[in-house]
Design an enzyme around this catalytic site. Structure first.
Site, PDB file in Angstrom:
ATOM      1  N   ASN A 154     -11.748  -7.650   0.363  1.00  0.00           N
ATOM      2  CA  ASN A 154     -12.473  -6.329  -0.484  1.00  0.00           C
ATOM      3  C   ASN A 154     -12.540  -6.590  -2.084  1.00  0.00           C
ATOM      4  O   ASN A 154     -13.315  -6.109  -2.614  1.00  0.00           O
ATOM      5  CB  ASN A 154     -12.168  -5.168   0.345  1.00  0.00           C
ATOM      6  CG  ASN A 154     -10.663  -4.816  -0.029  1.00  0.00           C
ATOM      7  OD1 ASN A 154      -9.866  -5.687  -0.072  1.00  0.00           O
ATOM      8  ND2 ASN A 154     -10.068  -3.563   0.412  1.00  0.00           N
ATOM      9  N   GLU A 251       0.749  -4.166   1.645  1.00  0.00           N
ATOM     10  CA  GLU A 251      -0.069  -3.562   1.499  1.00  0.00           C
ATOM     11  C   GLU A 251      -1.150  -3.472   2.479  1.00  0.00           C
ATOM     12  O   GLU A 251      -2.028  -4.353   2.762  1.00  0.00           O
ATOM     13  CB  GLU A 251      -0.805  -3.887  -0.046  1.00  0.00           C
ATOM     14  CG  GLU A 251      -0.175  -3.681  -1.143  1.00  0.00           C
ATOM     15  CD  GLU A 251       0.233  -2.282  -1.391  1.00  0.00           C
ATOM     16  OE1 GLU A 251      -0.182  -1.180  -0.979  1.00  0.00           O
ATOM     17  OE2 GLU A 251       1.267  -1.868  -2.355  1.00  0.00           O
ATOM     18  N   CYS A 285      -9.051   0.000   1.404  1.00  0.00           N
ATOM     19  CA  CYS A 285      -7.950   0.392   2.113  1.00  0.00           C
ATOM     20  C   CYS A 285      -7.540   1.997   1.932  1.00  0.00           C
ATOM     21  O   CYS A 285      -7.000   2.670   2.888  1.00  0.00           O
ATOM     22  CB  CYS A 285      -6.754  -0.320   1.868  1.00  0.00           C
ATOM     23  SG  CYS A 285      -6.474  -0.248  -0.244  1.00  0.00           S
ATOM     24  N   GLU A 459       2.986  -2.003  -5.329  1.00  0.00           N
ATOM     25  CA  GLU A 459       2.344  -2.728  -6.165  1.00  0.00           C
ATOM     26  C   GLU A 459       1.940  -1.860  -7.722  1.00  0.00           C
ATOM     27  O   GLU A 459       1.849  -0.647  -7.556  1.00  0.00           O
ATOM     28  CB  GLU A 459       0.926  -3.384  -5.912  1.00  0.00           C
ATOM     29  CG  GLU A 459       1.149  -4.304  -4.872  1.00  0.00           C
ATOM     30  CD  GLU A 459       0.016  -4.996  -4.555  1.00  0.00           C
ATOM     31  OE1 GLU A 459      -0.858  -4.930  -3.990  1.00  0.00           O
ATOM     32  OE2 GLU A 459       0.194  -6.256  -4.475  1.00  0.00           O
TER      33      GLU A 459
HETATM   34  P1  NDP Z   1      -6.522  -9.179   7.619  1.00  0.00           P
HETATM   35  O1  NDP Z   1      -5.217  -8.483   7.974  1.00  0.00           O
HETATM   36  O2  NDP Z   1      -7.384  -9.575   8.861  1.00  0.00           O
HETATM   37  O3  NDP Z   1      -6.105 -10.385   6.696  1.00  0.00           O
HETATM   38  C1  NDP Z   1      -5.455 -10.564   5.314  1.00  0.00           C
HETATM   39  C2  NDP Z   1      -4.986 -11.579   4.925  1.00  0.00           C
HETATM   40  O4  NDP Z   1      -4.155 -12.061   5.973  1.00  0.00           O
HETATM   41  C3  NDP Z   1      -6.212 -12.648   4.964  1.00  0.00           C
HETATM   42  O5  NDP Z   1      -6.145 -13.597   4.003  1.00  0.00           O
HETATM   43  C4  NDP Z   1      -5.660 -13.486   6.253  1.00  0.00           C
HETATM   44  O6  NDP Z   1      -6.253 -14.692   6.510  1.00  0.00           O
HETATM   45  C5  NDP Z   1      -4.395 -13.506   6.357  1.00  0.00           C
HETATM   46  N1  NDP Z   1      -3.558 -13.771   7.500  1.00  0.00           N
HETATM   47  C6  NDP Z   1      -4.073 -13.315   8.897  1.00  0.00           C
HETATM   48  N2  NDP Z   1      -3.200 -13.748   9.723  1.00  0.00           N
HETATM   49  C7  NDP Z   1      -2.250 -14.149   9.394  1.00  0.00           C
HETATM   50  C8  NDP Z   1      -0.859 -14.700   9.501  1.00  0.00           C
HETATM   51  N3  NDP Z   1      -0.548 -14.651  10.953  1.00  0.00           N
HETATM   52  N4  NDP Z   1      -0.095 -15.156   8.656  1.00  0.00           N
HETATM   53  C9  NDP Z   1      -0.294 -15.342   7.098  1.00  0.00           C
HETATM   54  N5  NDP Z   1      -1.576 -14.627   6.945  1.00  0.00           N
HETATM   55  C10 NDP Z   1      -2.309 -14.054   7.832  1.00  0.00           C
HETATM   56  O7  NDP Z   1      -7.312  -8.384   6.695  1.00  0.00           O
HETATM   57  P2  NDP Z   1      -8.853  -8.336   6.089  1.00  0.00           P
HETATM   58  O8  NDP Z   1      -8.873  -9.365   5.156  1.00  0.00           O
HETATM   59  O9  NDP Z   1      -9.571  -8.078   7.390  1.00  0.00           O
HETATM   60  O10 NDP Z   1      -8.686  -7.145   5.448  1.00  0.00           O
HETATM   61  C11 NDP Z   1      -9.044  -5.842   5.633  1.00  0.00           C
HETATM   62  C12 NDP Z   1      -7.687  -4.969   5.705  1.00  0.00           C
HETATM   63  O11 NDP Z   1      -6.970  -5.092   4.858  1.00  0.00           O
HETATM   64  C13 NDP Z   1      -7.946  -3.461   6.297  1.00  0.00           C
HETATM   65  O12 NDP Z   1      -6.969  -3.146   7.179  1.00  0.00           O
HETATM   66  C14 NDP Z   1      -7.680  -2.969   4.794  1.00  0.00           C
HETATM   67  O13 NDP Z   1      -7.135  -1.585   5.038  1.00  0.00           O
HETATM   68  C15 NDP Z   1      -6.528  -3.694   4.457  1.00  0.00           C
HETATM   69  N6  NDP Z   1      -6.240  -3.603   2.889  1.00  0.00           N
HETATM   70  C16 NDP Z   1      -5.305  -2.949   2.230  1.00  0.00           C
HETATM   71  C17 NDP Z   1      -5.113  -2.714   1.007  1.00  0.00           C
HETATM   72  C18 NDP Z   1      -3.969  -2.116   0.394  1.00  0.00           C
HETATM   73  O14 NDP Z   1      -3.575  -2.300  -0.812  1.00  0.00           O
HETATM   74  N7  NDP Z   1      -3.055  -1.374   1.140  1.00  0.00           N
HETATM   75  C19 NDP Z   1      -6.190  -3.184   0.007  1.00  0.00           C
HETATM   76  C20 NDP Z   1      -7.280  -3.865   0.769  1.00  0.00           C
HETATM   77  C21 NDP Z   1      -7.432  -3.966   2.030  1.00  0.00           C
HETATM   78  P3  NDP Z   1      -7.859 -15.013   7.165  1.00  0.00           P
HETATM   79  O15 NDP Z   1      -8.654 -13.957   6.626  1.00  0.00           O
HETATM   80  O16 NDP Z   1      -8.301 -16.522   6.789  1.00  0.00           O
HETATM   81  O17 NDP Z   1      -7.513 -14.957   8.820  1.00  0.00           O
END
Ligand code: NDP
Length: 485
Positions: A154, A251, A285, A459
Site C-alpha cells: 500500500n 507493523e 493499515c 517506527e
Molecule cells: P502480507 O502479510 O500478505 O505480506 C507482507 C509482506 O510479507 C510481503 O512482502 C510478503 O511477500 C511477505 N511475506 C509473506 N509471507 C512471508 C514469510 N513467510 N516470510 C517472510 N515474508 C513473507 O501483507 P500485504 O502485502 O497483503 O499487505 C496488507 C497487510 O499489511 C494488511 O494486513 C495491512 O494492515 C498491513 N499493513 C500494516 C501497516 C502498519 O504499519 N501497521 C502498514 C501497511 C499495511 P509477498 O507479498 O511476496 O507474499
C-alpha cells in the site's frame, strides 16, 4: 522525463542494478487498466547470497563512520527525492494505482521526511556516562548489523524509507524486499541513496514472494527483521526470527475504531470517517473501519457522509482530479467484494456503494454499511478495502468497551468537542496510535505502531532508534581490582 516503468533490472545489490532471469517472473500490473507495465524476476538463492555478503561487508565500515557523515547521506537522499517527487509519484501511481493526488503528498515526500529526520538524528546518537564512586561506566549505542525489511503493497516507497532511514542512521545495512505486487519504487530509493553517497551494499533491494523474505530471515547474518504486513504473516515472520533470537519490528494489520460523539463538529467527523476509510482506496493499515456513531447524530452523519461521497472522483489515478483509485490487484478486489457480500448476507444495511463500476481496472465504489453489529464479519475482520462499517452507540462507556473488543490494536480515534472526554477516551483505547478530532496523520516526528495483535515495536520518531540499535554497557575500574583470595 518520467521514469520508465520497466526498471533497469529487478534487484539492487552492492550499489548496482542486478538481473538474474533464472528467477520466477513477476509481472507488474497497473491496477487502473490491468495492463502489464513491467516484469521483474524473483531473487535466486545466488542473488540472496550476494546481497547478504554485500550487506555484511558494507555494514562494518558504515557503522564506524561518524553519525554526521551517515546523516549527510540520508539528508542528501531526502533532497534528491523532493526534487524528483513528481516523477517518483507517477511511478508509485503506476505501481499501486493510488491517485496522483495522494502519491504527490504522501509517498515519496513521506520517505524524504524520514530520511531528513533520521539523517538529522544520526549525529546525536550516543550512550550515557554513569559515575559509580571513583569507578564509572558508560554505554555505547551500537548498530545491530544487517537488517531485513519486508514491505506491504500500500505504501511501497514510504515503507522502504521508514525502515531504511532509521536502520542506516544507526549504522546498519538493509536488505529490503518489497511486496511482489509493488516492486518498482524501492529500487528508486536504493538508486537515490547510492547517488547520495551511500556505500555499495548498505541498502539493497531483492524482489520476490514470501519465500525470499523467509530465506533472508533464516540467515544467521541477519540481526533484525522489520515487517509491514498482515497479522498472519507477522506471526510467521516473528516465529522465524525468534528461532535465532533476532530483533523484530512488526507493523501489522488493524480494525481500528473511530468514535463520533453527538457534540462533534459534523463536517470534521465526516472528513475523519472519509479519510479513515477511503484514502488509498481503503488500503491503509491504520484505517478506522469501525465507525461508532452516537445515536443523536447518526442520521445527520449518514446523510452528510452520503452527500460528500457524491463528490468523490473515481477515475484514472494519473488525472490530478481523481480522488479514488482502484484496488492494488484483482485478487484484493475479489477479497473485498467477498466481504461486501458477507455484510449484506449478515444483515448490515448497504447505504452506498458495494458495486464494481463498469470500467477497466480493479475499482470498487466506496462502500458504507450502517446498522452493523459487533458480531458481523465486516466488523471483526480487516477488509483492507473501501468498506466503512457504521455502528450505533449510546454512552461513552459502551463506546469504549466495544471499541476495544477486538484482537487488533493499531489505531483509534475520537471526534468530540468535550476535551475531557476526548482525553478519557484515548487513555482508555487499547491502540498504539490515537487521534483526537483528526485521523490517519502519521508525521515522522511521532512514533507509529500497534499494540495487541497489531504488532510490536515502533517506527518513526526517536523511538525507532531503540529498535535499530543496541546498548553495550562498559564498566571502568579506576583503582586496583581485588578478589577474595
Ligand atoms: P502480507 O502479510 O500478505 O505480506 C507482507 C509482506 O510479507 C510481503 O512482502 C510478503 O511477500 C511477505 N511475506 C509473506 N509471507 C512471508 C514469510 N513467510 N516470510 C517472510 N515474508 C513473507 O501483507 P500485504 O502485502 O497483503 O499487505 C496488507 C497487510 O499489511 C494488511 O494486513 C495491512 O494492515 C498491513 N499493513 C500494516 C501497516 C502498519 O504499519 N501497521 C502498514 C501497511 C499495511 P509477498 O507479498 O511476496 O507474499
Amino acid at each position: 522525463m518520467p521514469y520508465a516503468t520497466q526498471p533497469i533490472a529487478s534487484h539492487f545489490i552492492d550499489g548496482n542494478y542486478v538481473e538474474d532471469s533464472a528467477g520466477a517472473p513477476i509481472p507488474v500490473i497497473h491496477p487502473a487498466s490491468g495492463a502489464q507495465i513491467a516484469i521483474v524476476h524473483s531473487a535466486t538463492p545466488a542473488l540472496i547470497e550476494r546481497a547478504l555478503a554485500a550487506a555484511t561487508r558494507a555494514q562494518r565500515d558504515w557503522a564506524v563512520l561518524r553519525g554526521v557523515e551517515r546523516g549527510r547521506v540520508l539528508r542528501r537522499a531526502a533532497d534528491l527525492i523532493r526534487a524528483r517527487n513528481h516523477d517518483l509519484s507517477v511511478l508509485e501511481t503506476m505501481d499501486t494505482g493510488k491517485p496522483l493526488s495522494e502519491t504527490l503528498v504522501a509517498d515519496a515526500t513521506s520517505a524524504a521526511d524520514a530520511l531528513e529526520y533520521f539523517g538529522g538524528l544520526a549525529a546525536t546518537l550516543s550512550g550515557e556516562h554513569i559515575q559509580l564512586g571513583t569507578d564509572f561506566a558508560y554505554t555505547r549505542r551500537e548498530a545491530l548489523g544487517v537488517c531485513v525489511g519486508i514491505g506491504a503493497w500500500n505504501y511501497p516507497t514510504q515503507i522502504a524509507a521508514w525502515k531504511g532511514a532509521p536502520a542506516l542512521a544507526c549504522g546498519n545495512a538493509m536488505i529490503f524486499k518489497p511486496s511482489e505486487n509493488t516492486p518498482l519504487c524501492a529500487l528508486k530509493l536504493a538508486e537515490i541513496l547510492t547517488e547520495a553517497g551511500a556505500p555499495p551494499g548498505i541498502y539493497n533491494v531483492l524482489q520476490g514472494m514470501g519465500q525470499v523474505g523467509a530465506a533472508l530471515i533464516a540467515d544467521p547474518r541477519v540481526a533484525k527483521v522489520s515487517l509491514t504486513g498482515s497479522v498472519p504473516t507477522g506471526r510467521r515472520v516473528y516465529a522465524a526470527a525468534a528461532a535465532q533470537m533476532k530483533h523484530v519490528t512488526m507493523e501489522l494489520g488493524g480494525k481500528s475504531p473511530l468514535v463520533i460523539f453527538d457534540d462533534a463538529d459534523l463536517d470534521s467527523a465526516v472528513s475523519g470517517a472519509i479519510l479513515a476509510n477511503f484514502y488509498s482506496t481503503g488500503q491503509v493499515c491504520s484505517n478506522g473501519t469501525r465507525v461508532f456513531v452516537q445515536n443523536g447524530i447518526k442520521a445527520a452523519f449518514l446523510a452528510r457522509l452520503t452527500e460528500r461521497l457524491g463528490d468523490a472522483v473515481m477515475g484514472d489515478p494519473l488525472d490530478p482530479a481523481t480522488t479514488i483509485g482502484p484496488m492494488v490487484s484483482d485478487r484484493q478486489r475479489g477479497i473485498v467484494m467477498g466481504y461486501i457480500a458477507k455484510g449484506i448476507a449478515e444483515g448490515a444495511r448497504l447505504v452506498t456503494g458495494g458495486t464494481i463500476p463498469d470500467r477497466p481496472g480493479y475499482f470498487i465504489a466506496p462502500t458504507v454499511f450502517a446498522d452493523v453489529t459487533d458480531t458481523m464479519t465486516i466488523e471483526r475482520e480487516e477488509i483492507f478495502g473501501p468498506v466503512m462499517a457504521v455502528l450505533d452507540f449510546d454512552t461513552e462507556a459502551e463506546a469504549l468497551s466495544r471499541a476495544n473488543a477486538t484482537e487488533f490494536g493499531l489505531s483509534a480515534g475520537v471526534f468530540t468537542r468535550d476535551i475531557a472526554r476526548a482525553h478519557r477516551m484515548v487513555a482508555g483505547f487499547q491502540a498504539g496510535s490515537c487521534f483526537i478530532n483528526a485521523y490517519n496523520l502519521t508525521p515522522v516526528e511521532l512514533p507509529f505502531g500497534g499494540s495487541k495483535q497489531s504488532g510490536i515495536g515502533r517506527e518513526n520518531a526517536q523511538a525507532a532508534i531503540n529498535h535499530y540499535s543496541q546498548l553495550k554497557s562498559v564498566y571502568v575500574g579506576m583503582g586496583p581490582f581485588h578478589a577474595p583470595y
